[in-house]
Design an enzyme around this catalytic site. Sequence first.
Site: not given
Ligand code: NVA
Ligand code: CP
Length: 303
Positions: A102, A129, A132, A219, A259, A287
């Site tokens: 990540r 992502h 997800q 989101d 998500c 997930r």
């Molecule tokens: N769009 C959000 C998704 C988190 C799972 C982010 O990148 O923070």
């Molecule tokens: N939806 C998601 O990826 O959650 P986290 O940021 O908690 O991993």
Amino acid sequence: MNHLLKMSDLSTEEIIDILNLADQLKYEKKHSIPHPLLKGKTLGMIFEKASTRTRVSFEAGIYQLGGQGLFLSAAELQMGRGEPIQDTARTLSRYIDGIMIRTYKQEDVEKLAQFAGIPVINGLTDYAHPCQVLADLMTIREYKNKLEGLKMCHIGDGNNMANSLTVGCLKVGMDVTLACPDGYHPDPDVLDFVKDYPNFKIVSEPMKAAEDCDVLITDVWSSMGMESEVEERRVAFKGYQINHELLKHAKPDAIVLHCLPAKREEEITSAVLEEFSNVIFDEAENRLHAQKAVMVKLMGSDK
Ligand code: NVA
Ligand code: CP
């Protein structure tokens, strides 16, 4: 399939295969049927951003498959002191069997995959992502018993989620409409991808996007890494919210996905989030199952 870096890497058939395996693994877990398909394998999990769901579902998932997960905070790896990604990739490949990462830049994940001799899974970048979205498709199929022909709308930022949902949903035959303010459209790559899909639309009005929809998704207005833009984004995204007024425009049996983490009263009202909490927490649970399927497909011996 050697890596999972973004949804466009997967064919429709590969997506459906992953979802079918995910359903099977979910069934086996529910019925306490052991499935040690990755016995003795190790997954390294590099995190440069925060996480609850991704971290815990990957770590629990690899354990349930008979393997083990290694949490690797990017800040504590030499990577955090500037060791090039290609050296990190080649080193980790000598010790472990797969890497989940990540981070911010998609190109870092692509480079990791290019130099790693082992599968790489994108656990979120600014661009994509995919894990997800596989869980989202699995959840939609559970609730609607099909994917093809369903109408999905995404309300809000043209971010990593909107990018991956657009590609994933179009690939499985769904109609996609995004409601985004000007200046917050999806990535140019995604806009290029949708050129072959007449069932894709971008509008600026959330109500138009929600019209006759089966699935509504949103989101956060400010994703991780956008902390300095929070105030400006609050202004730009005002009205880009899933609330009960918006839901009146969707099909009566429409479902809402998020998500998570969510910012209540920004992109979704607390009332809608709670009304659809069964779906949203099934989505979070999925997930685990979807990622176990991805790990088996990528790291299993019969791949
Ligand atoms: N769009 C959000 C998704 C988190 C799972 C982010 O990148 O923070
Ligand atoms: N939806 C998601 O990826 O959650 P986290 O940021 O908690 O991993």
